[in-house]
Structures are given as C-alpha cells and as structure tokens.
Design a protein around this motif. Structure first.
Motif, mmCIF file in Angstrom:
data_model
loop_
_atom_site.group_PDB
_atom_site.id
_atom_site.type_symbol
_atom_site.label_atom_id
_atom_site.label_comp_id
_atom_site.label_asym_id
_atom_site.label_seq_id
_atom_site.Cartn_x
_atom_site.Cartn_y
_atom_site.Cartn_z
ATOM 1 N N GLY A 1 37.785 41.979 47.302
ATOM 2 C CA GLY A 1 39.084 42.390 46.783
ATOM 3 C C GLY A 1 39.332 43.880 46.892
ATOM 4 O O GLY A 1 38.416 44.698 46.736
ATOM 5 N N GLY B 1 43.080 36.503 40.576
ATOM 6 C CA GLY B 1 42.404 36.024 41.777
ATOM 7 C C GLY B 1 41.646 34.733 41.528
ATOM 8 O O GLY B 1 41.430 34.329 40.376
ATOM 9 N N GLU C 1 39.813 38.084 45.951
ATOM 10 C CA GLU C 1 40.980 38.873 46.289
ATOM 11 C C GLU C 1 41.629 39.347 44.989
ATOM 12 O O GLU C 1 41.445 38.731 43.942
#
Length: 280
Positions: free
Chosen positions: A52, A104, A94
């Motif tokens: 991420g 996420g 992410e």
C-alpha cells in the motif's frame, strides 16, 4: 570525505529538480522492515513489493507492507512519524484514503480475507465485517466514499457492477458503470495502454503510453475522453518499479502526481506538480 557523503545524501533525500522541462520533488527513504519503508519479498521472482501507498493532505507518506506481518509506516519527508505492526495480519494491503481514514482488504494470520479501516493520524486499526465482498467479483475499485465491484459475464455486454459504501452497505447494482461514475478514456492511439491515477481540477489524469514502444506519459482528459494536455515522463526518472508494477504506486494527490519507485536500497518517491507539468 564523511562530510561530502553526508552532503550528497541530504541533497538526494529531498530536492526539486528543473533539469527536465518541468519541476519535480524527490524523496529517498531506506527500504527496511525495521525502521524504513516496509516491504515483502517475492522470492519466486527475485523481487520485492510494497502492498500500500498513500499520501494525505499534509503531504505525509503512508506505506503498508511487511515480511511476516502487516506493517504501516508513516513518514513526513524522510522522517518517520509513526510505525505500527499488526501481528494479527499476515500482510499489508492497498490503501484508500477518505477523509481521515484509510481502507483496504487483506488477510489475517489464518488466511481469512479481512476488511480494515485505519486511522491515518495514529495507525489504530478496526476490522470491519467482510461479508459484503463478493467472492466471484473480477475486480474492484475504491472511488471517493464507495467501493465498486465488477463482475465478468460471457462478454462485455453481460458485465455488471455493485456499489457499496466504505462501511460495507449495499447501494446499488447496475449493468452500466456510467450510472455510478462517468466513464472516460483518453483516445491515445491505436493500441493505448493506460491507467487512471486520479482527478485534478474536474478533469482526469491517466498514466500510460500510446503503444507498447512509446515512452510513458501523463494525459489530462475531460469527461468525454478528449485529451486536453499530455507530457512525457523521462525514462528512469521515477526509479525502478516494484513487483508486478501495481497501479497502487501511482496516484494524484494535492495537485501533484506521485510515483513510488526505488533507487538501490531506497524507496524513491517522485512528486510532479500537475500545474507546471501540464502548463495550466
């Protein structure tokens, strides 16, 4: 000699460069699962990745990776603001920032899919019910305050979409993505390759190239697909990419285009102000 090396590192760490036709700012942060940018190893490919990447409205960088557990690190420039290890997660995810929280999908230690909400200010985490994520969706995208899941049919005309809030509440199902948001693509050539990286001044920014052999460019596109402006990103400017070159590593935030790359054992963050790049 020590002073010369230190001066060079400081110069490389954060600088604005005007040697190309547009200004840019670059930041170097060590890749480290102890005190730098957390990452994982893709052993079978001999590569590394970061799950991420996000930037808040203060310009803080967020990296969510880790080798044996999920680790979130927040940096302001090259200075670490905080670091959180989530031992109940097997990896990072992410990151989608909305207001003061990041969202996420990832996995817990038992391999179960979980949906998480992270307070961007301090890294505190909440696991939200994950029953709303369809197991048969082919893709998903976070857009502002919602998540859109795509489902593939026998052909494109049979595709459909489901829209949910960020907390997992169902909004609607539709066969047309345009009923959820405007559909726009740059008319970039005979075989265009591009990905959406964000909105800017009511227009849309894409990263891509007009064909396989062309250099990468940024395209500024209106809601009808007309290219309003474009410019070349010089080869090598943003450093080497990470495992699978995810779209997560390229985002438009705060009026700039950000790219997460690497240079040796450092994460390299490149910031390109869009006003100067597109000369608007």
């Amino acid at each position: 000699m020590k002073n010369s090396i230190l001066a060079l590192l400081i110069a490389l760490n954060t600088f604005s460069c005007f040697s190309q036709s547009f200004p840019k700012k670059q930041t170097l942060i060590p890749l480290s699962n102890v005190n730098g940018v957390p990452f994982y190893k893709a052993e079978e490919m001999g590569d590394i990745g970061i799950n991420g990447f996000e930037i808040d409205d203060k310009g803080n960088f967020f990296f969510f990776g880790g080798e044996r557990n999920g680790c979130l690190a927040c940096f302001n420039g090259s200075k670490q603001v905080y670091r959180k290890n989530y031992n109940d997660l097997s990896k990072g995810s992410e990151l989608h920032l909305h207001k003061n929280n990041m969202y996420g999908f990832t996995f817990d230690r038992n391999g179960n899919r979980v949906y998480i909400k992270i307070n961007a200010a301090n890294g505190s985490i909440i696991k939200l019910p994950n029953q709303f994520e369809p197991s048969n969706s082919s893709d998903k995208i976070f857009i502002d305050s919602c998540i859109i899941f795509e489902f593939s049919g026998a052909n494109d005309s049979k595709n459909y979409y489901e829209q949910y809030t960020l907390t997992g509440k169902f909004i609607k199902k539709t066969s047309k993505i345009t009923e959820i948001r405007s559909l726009f693509f740059p008319q970039a050539g005979n075989d265009p390759i591009y990905s959406f990286v964000g909105e800017w001044n009511d227009d849309y920014v894409f990263w891509g190239k007009s064909d396989l052999d062309a250099p990468y460019q940024l395209y500024l596109v209106d809601d009808k697909g007309k290219i309003l402006a474009k410019g070349i990103i010089p080869k090598g400017l943003t450093g080497k990419g990470y495992f699978e070159e995810p779209d997560e590593d390229r985002k438009v935030r705060n009026g700039s285009f950000f790219v997460l790359g690497r240079k040796g054992n450092y994460a390299l963050i490149t910031e390109i102000p869009l006003a100067s790049f597109f000369e608007k």
